[in-house]
Design a protein around this motif. Sequence first.
Motif, mmCIF file in Angstrom:
data_model
loop_
_atom_site.group_PDB
_atom_site.id
_atom_site.type_symbol
_atom_site.label_atom_id
_atom_site.label_comp_id
_atom_site.label_asym_id
_atom_site.label_seq_id
_atom_site.Cartn_x
_atom_site.Cartn_y
_atom_site.Cartn_z
ATOM 1 N N ASN A 148 0.914 -1.080 -0.070
ATOM 2 C CA ASN A 148 -0.057 -0.111 -0.057
ATOM 3 C C ASN A 148 0.865 1.395 0.076
ATOM 4 N N LEU A 149 1.658 1.255 -1.099
ATOM 5 C CA LEU A 149 2.558 2.199 -1.110
ATOM 6 C C LEU A 149 2.385 3.393 -2.099
ATOM 7 N N TYR A 150 2.544 4.770 -1.569
ATOM 8 C CA TYR A 150 2.520 5.960 -2.411
ATOM 9 C C TYR A 150 3.805 6.788 -2.546
ATOM 10 N N LEU A 151 3.893 7.351 -3.745
ATOM 11 C CA LEU A 151 4.980 8.639 -3.684
ATOM 12 C C LEU A 151 4.540 9.722 -3.816
ATOM 13 N N MET A 152 5.063 10.717 -3.057
ATOM 14 C CA MET A 152 4.455 12.331 -3.034
ATOM 15 C C MET A 152 5.623 13.048 -3.070
ATOM 16 N N GLY A 153 5.420 14.204 -3.760
ATOM 17 C CA GLY A 153 6.387 15.224 -3.713
ATOM 18 C C GLY A 153 6.004 16.564 -4.061
ATOM 19 N N HIS A 154 6.719 17.491 -3.736
ATOM 20 C CA HIS A 154 6.362 19.112 -3.945
ATOM 21 C C HIS A 154 7.539 19.591 -4.767
ATOM 22 N N SER A 155 7.004 20.346 -5.921
ATOM 23 C CA SER A 155 7.722 21.128 -6.663
ATOM 24 C C SER A 155 8.779 19.869 -7.371
#
Length: 291
Positions: free
Chosen positions: A140-147
């Motif tokens: 249940n793995l997600y990636l997330m990032g800003h800019s």
Amino acid sequence: MAGLFRQGFGAMLGSLWLLALCACSPVQVLNALTPDSTYSKTADIAYGDDPRQKLDVYVPHTSLPDAPVVVFFYGGSWNSGSRRDYGFVGEALASRGIVTVVADYRLYPQVRYPSFLQDGARAVAWTRTHIGEFSGNPQNLYLMGHSSGAYNAAMLALDGEWLAAVGLSPEDLRGWIGLAGPYDFLPIENPAVRPVFFWPDSPPRSQPINHVSHGAPPSLLIAASEDDLVNPTRNTAGLADKLRAAGVPVQDLYYARPSHITLVASLSRPLRRLAPVLDQVVGFIRHTPTQ
């Protein structure tokens, strides 16, 4: 009531400004105002041999076995940033029951494209292998990032080359979340970014929008509608349109009050009234659409 809200919110922003004047950076202020009672943190975990290849893990105090997992990549034009500045992100997600990994990666001038993507893939591989030790569910793995961190997340989710190098695939991701990401930015206008991508010979394959396919993971794309650093129409809306055309579940949201920088800051407790970014992220993770 609305007047009282405006007064209270204005007073809070005034307090942040005063703190910022006291030789504190904005992220130091946000982290100083962030509680540490909602999580346990394991810091300085190496996922590679370079000093920049380290990560921190935030485990919710209320975590249940098999909690969802987010690997977060911060921004900074690929030439600045530190995982230590993003404790407020770890706390925000952990407070909602999400095991959170905040990863450093090598920066320019030490490296150029695509080395930071290789680092990101290695951080994801470490997470996939070890996050069960921290009550997280690697399925249940997600990636997330800003800019620029959202760019990193997008490339790992859309271009299978990088995860394949560590024995994984975008199919191993439940989804990804991009905040104010640059996904289609050639020719490069920012002088600080040009050498990172070998300008003027920047390769088209470096652009996330050129890697959209039907099998891409579901995505949540959020932008500041008046972003003056990363054009939200070309980048967020453009990528969302291409994902939809490929049949990929995608939601794109735009908020008027945050700027490019305060969009990610709105995850912090002091600035959550700027936009419901945290609620949208948590809702996406809890109810990820399927193809």
